[in-house]
Motif scaffolding. Structure first.
Motif, PDB file in Angstrom:
ATOM      1  N   SER A   1       0.798  -1.215   0.000  1.00 28.31           N
ATOM      2  CA  SER A   1       0.000   0.000   0.000  1.00 28.31           C
ATOM      3  C   SER A   1       0.834   1.269   0.000  1.00 28.31           C
ATOM      4  O   SER A   1       0.357   2.332  -0.362  1.00 28.31           O
ATOM      5  CB  SER A   1      -0.940   0.009   1.208  1.00 28.31           C
ATOM      6  OG  SER A   1      -0.198  -0.133   2.397  1.00 28.31           O
TER       7      SER A   1
ATOM      8  N   ASN B   1      -1.865   2.919   8.286  1.00 25.27           N
ATOM      9  CA  ASN B   1      -1.940   2.769   6.834  1.00 25.27           C
ATOM     10  C   ASN B   1      -1.348   4.027   6.211  1.00 25.27           C
ATOM     11  O   ASN B   1      -1.929   5.112   6.337  1.00 25.27           O
ATOM     12  CB  ASN B   1      -3.396   2.587   6.406  1.00 25.27           C
ATOM     13  CG  ASN B   1      -3.538   2.340   4.913  1.00 25.27           C
ATOM     14  OD1 ASN B   1      -2.709   2.764   4.114  1.00 25.27           O
ATOM     15  ND2 ASN B   1      -4.602   1.669   4.524  1.00 25.27           N
TER      16      ASN B   1
ATOM     17  N   THR C   1       1.155  -0.759   7.407  1.00 20.11           N
ATOM     18  CA  THR C   1       0.394  -1.833   6.789  1.00 20.11           C
ATOM     19  C   THR C   1       0.814  -1.986   5.331  1.00 20.11           C
ATOM     20  O   THR C   1       1.380  -1.072   4.730  1.00 20.11           O
ATOM     21  CB  THR C   1      -1.114  -1.558   6.839  1.00 20.11           C
ATOM     22  OG1 THR C   1      -1.426  -0.401   6.047  1.00 20.11           O
ATOM     23  CG2 THR C   1      -1.575  -1.341   8.273  1.00 20.11           C
TER      24      THR C   1
ATOM     25  N   VAL D   1      -0.376  -4.409   1.483  1.00 22.32           N
ATOM     26  CA  VAL D   1      -1.493  -5.137   0.882  1.00 22.32           C
ATOM     27  C   VAL D   1      -1.555  -6.559   1.433  1.00 22.32           C
ATOM     28  O   VAL D   1      -2.613  -7.188   1.406  1.00 22.32           O
ATOM     29  CB  VAL D   1      -1.383  -5.179  -0.652  1.00 22.32           C
ATOM     30  CG1 VAL D   1      -1.590  -3.808  -1.243  1.00 22.32           C
ATOM     31  CG2 VAL D   1      -0.049  -5.752  -1.094  1.00 22.32           C
TER      32      VAL D   1
ATOM     33  N   ASP E   1      -0.599  -7.307   4.631  1.00 23.36           N
ATOM     34  CA  ASP E   1      -0.840  -7.233   6.069  1.00 23.36           C
ATOM     35  C   ASP E   1      -1.694  -6.006   6.356  1.00 23.36           C
ATOM     36  O   ASP E   1      -1.199  -4.877   6.340  1.00 23.36           O
ATOM     37  CB  ASP E   1       0.483  -7.143   6.826  1.00 23.36           C
ATOM     38  CG  ASP E   1       0.284  -6.937   8.329  1.00 23.36           C
ATOM     39  OD1 ASP E   1      -0.828  -7.240   8.813  1.00 23.36           O
ATOM     40  OD2 ASP E   1       1.226  -6.474   8.996  1.00 23.36           O
ATOM     41  N   LEU E   2      -2.957  -6.231   6.625  1.00 18.36           N
ATOM     42  CA  LEU E   2      -3.870  -5.125   6.915  1.00 18.36           C
ATOM     43  C   LEU E   2      -3.610  -4.509   8.289  1.00 18.36           C
ATOM     44  O   LEU E   2      -4.168  -3.457   8.608  1.00 18.36           O
ATOM     45  CB  LEU E   2      -5.319  -5.609   6.840  1.00 18.36           C
ATOM     46  CG  LEU E   2      -5.802  -6.070   5.468  1.00 18.36           C
ATOM     47  CD1 LEU E   2      -7.240  -6.574   5.559  1.00 18.36           C
ATOM     48  CD2 LEU E   2      -5.698  -4.936   4.461  1.00 18.36           C
TER      49      LEU E   2
ATOM     50  N   GLY F   1     -10.945  -0.912   7.715  1.00 14.32           N
ATOM     51  CA  GLY F   1     -10.312  -2.217   7.552  1.00 14.32           C
ATOM     52  C   GLY F   1      -9.083  -2.376   8.429  1.00 14.32           C
ATOM     53  O   GLY F   1      -8.848  -3.447   9.001  1.00 14.32           O
ATOM     54  N   THR F   2      -8.290  -1.315   8.544  1.00 14.94           N
ATOM     55  CA  THR F   2      -7.102  -1.353   9.399  1.00 14.94           C
ATOM     56  C   THR F   2      -7.496  -1.476  10.862  1.00 14.94           C
ATOM     57  O   THR F   2      -6.919  -2.272  11.619  1.00 14.94           O
ATOM     58  CB  THR F   2      -6.252  -0.090   9.190  1.00 14.94           C
ATOM     59  OG1 THR F   2      -5.960   0.076   7.802  1.00 14.94           O
ATOM     60  CG2 THR F   2      -4.952  -0.176   9.964  1.00 14.94           C
TER      61      THR F   2
ATOM     62  N   ALA G   1      -8.629  -5.060  11.593  1.00 11.57           N
ATOM     63  CA  ALA G   1      -7.540  -6.030  11.658  1.00 11.57           C
ATOM     64  C   ALA G   1      -6.758  -5.903  12.966  1.00 11.57           C
ATOM     65  O   ALA G   1      -6.413  -6.909  13.598  1.00 11.57           O
ATOM     66  CB  ALA G   1      -6.609  -5.843  10.462  1.00 11.57           C
TER      67      ALA G   1
ATOM     68  N   ASP H   1     -15.514  -4.205   4.645  1.00 11.07           N
ATOM     69  CA  ASP H   1     -14.555  -4.770   3.692  1.00 11.07           C
ATOM     70  C   ASP H   1     -15.117  -6.078   3.148  1.00 11.07           C
ATOM     71  O   ASP H   1     -15.607  -6.912   3.906  1.00 11.07           O
ATOM     72  CB  ASP H   1     -13.202  -5.048   4.359  1.00 11.07           C
ATOM     73  CG  ASP H   1     -12.371  -3.786   4.491  1.00 11.07           C
ATOM     74  OD1 ASP H   1     -12.720  -2.780   3.852  1.00 11.07           O
ATOM     75  OD2 ASP H   1     -11.371  -3.816   5.242  1.00 11.07           O
TER      76      ASP H   1
END
Length: 429
Positions: free
Chosen positions: A79, A114, A144, A146, A148-149, A172-173, A176, A399
């Motif tokens: 990311s 992120n 983070t 792609v 590992d969120l 999403g982060t 996780a 997500d």
């Protein structure tokens, strides 16, 4: 709220499942056709401890080179566009750092962020500055990717025995990181970022005061909240387990998320889901499910979507499930069963008008008590199991998570500790 054991048995038979499907998936199909025996034989909710989550790789091992020479086009960028790999730790300047941190006698926090949702340099600097003011050691920083969120990064931080974890990124982060922290006792600080911030909104956190949330890590109040667990079975029979903080869903809501354009989300935020809804409604068809709340009898229904909520507020002040609480140890379920255009109008009225407006006033609540509308049915319990066939799309905290033939969701009461600003009002949670 409708009684938990009220059925709506108007479903049509399910579609055929391929003959080479795994036995568990065939059992899901039989259960969806109404077989109590098959429903019980393929349960996911029994013997929780005997069904661990899908094996997660050791974060330090995942960060090690694999001794395989790849061509540039063989490696998908992460990311940040700069740091490929499963788990990535950086120093205060953003340079790659070893996974093993130097030991310290002071308390230490970790920041998982992120890099596409925040200003990394400014955020790292401010977290480090406020940690020093509180006489904590220099924080550990994890980006983070792609791959590992944020869950693997959080597990890496836990191996370093950190005393707190901050998260900055999209929903999403947050999902996780919260999943990895569930039942650990290590508090989570949510630094609002991105456009959603669903968990932060349900906790009534300040969405624009970054400093207030960072300071909460070092001097705030620690408050336990519930968190959700979803165990799912794929069409190939594989079983996975993931956490969710706000809401999980199967059916139309997940299809809506899958059909939402990423470029539009970046431009207009959560409003982009209206575009996804329009795309999904064109081909929306009800599907048959068998479902059973813990401790209640089995039911059959034809639905468009089933939502499993830990808390009930969405963006824009919309109360999807107005009675949901993030600290009551209960799972709230919304079963969407519209019939035709009028049915969809009933769904809209129930969610946008009844829940978000009428329920605020005594006179409005009296109106709702007299109204009978089965377009949306509300259930409540400690957990619920649902089987269907063929597989339907699912989502966790907004997500998309592919498709599943069976899902079991439950609540871990008080499973997540969160850091809140000192004196933060928790009476409405």
């Amino acid at each position: 709220m409708a009684a938990p054991d009220e059925p709506r048995d108007d479903a049509e038979s399910t579609e055929n499942v391929p003959s080479d499907a795994p036995d568990e998936v065939k059992a899901d199909a039989a259960a969806a056709d109404g077989s109590h025996e098959h429903f019980d034989s393929a349960r996911l909710g029994d013997d929780i401890e005997d069904h661990p989550r899908k094996d997660a790789p050791d974060p330090k091992e995942a960060a090690e080179p694999d001794d395989v020479i790849h061509q540039p086009e063989d490696v998908e960028p992460d990311s940040s566009g700069e740091m490929p790999g499963k788990t990535q730790r950086v120093d205060a300047e953003g340079e790659e750092a070893p996974m093993d941190a130097e030991p310290t006698q002071k308390k230490r926090a970790a920041l998982v962020y992120n890099p596409t949702k925040v200003e990394p340099d400014a955020l790292r600097a401010r977290v480090a500055e406020l940690a020093a003011e509180a006489d904590w050691a220099e924080p550990l920083f994890y980006e983070t990717t792609v791959d590992d969120l944020g869950d693997d990064a959080t597990r890496a931080a836990l191996e370093e025995e950190v005393d707190a974890v901050l998260v900055a990124g999209g929903d999403g982060t947050v999902r996780a990181v919260a999943e990895a922290l569930t039942s650990t006792g290590v508090p989570l600080t949510i630094v609002p970022s991105g456009t959603g911030n669903l968990l932060a909104r349900n906790l009534n956190l300040p969405l624009t005061d970054t400093d207030a949330m960072i300071r909460a890590t070092f001097e705030g109040d620690i408050h336990p909240i519930d968190t959700g667990i979803a165990r799912i079975r794929r069409a190939d029979g594989e079983i996975e387990e993931h956490g969710f903080s706000v809401m999980a869903g199967m059916g139309l809501d997940a299809a809506m998320i899958q059909n939402t354009r990423d470029d539009l989300k970046k431009q207009v935020g959560w409003v982009a889901y209206i575009d996804g809804a329009a795309r999904s409604l064109v081909n929306a068809k009800p599907f048959r499910v068998m479902y059973q709340l813990n401790g209640h009898r089995l039911h059959s229904a034809k639905v468009h979507s089933v939502l499993f909520a830990n808390c009930g507020a969405l963006q824009g002040g919309v109360a999807l499930i107005p009675d949901a609480s993030i600290a009551d140890g209960r799972l709230d379920v919304a079963v969407l069963q519209p019939t035709g255009v009028l049915g969809w109008l009933g769904v809209w009225r129930s969610i946008v008008w009844d829940n978000s407006v009428l329920r605020r006033f005594r006179a409005g609540r009296r109106v709702l008590e007299r109204r009978k509308d089965s377009s949306v049915r509300y259930l409540r319990g400690t957990g619920i199991e649902l089987a269907t066939a063929p597989a339907q799309p699912i989502e966790l905290d907004g997500d998309e998570f592919g498709e599943a033939t069976r899902i079991y969701t439950r609540i871990v009461a008080g499973g997540l500790s969160v850091a809140l600003p000192k004196g933060h009002d928790v009476s409405s949670l």
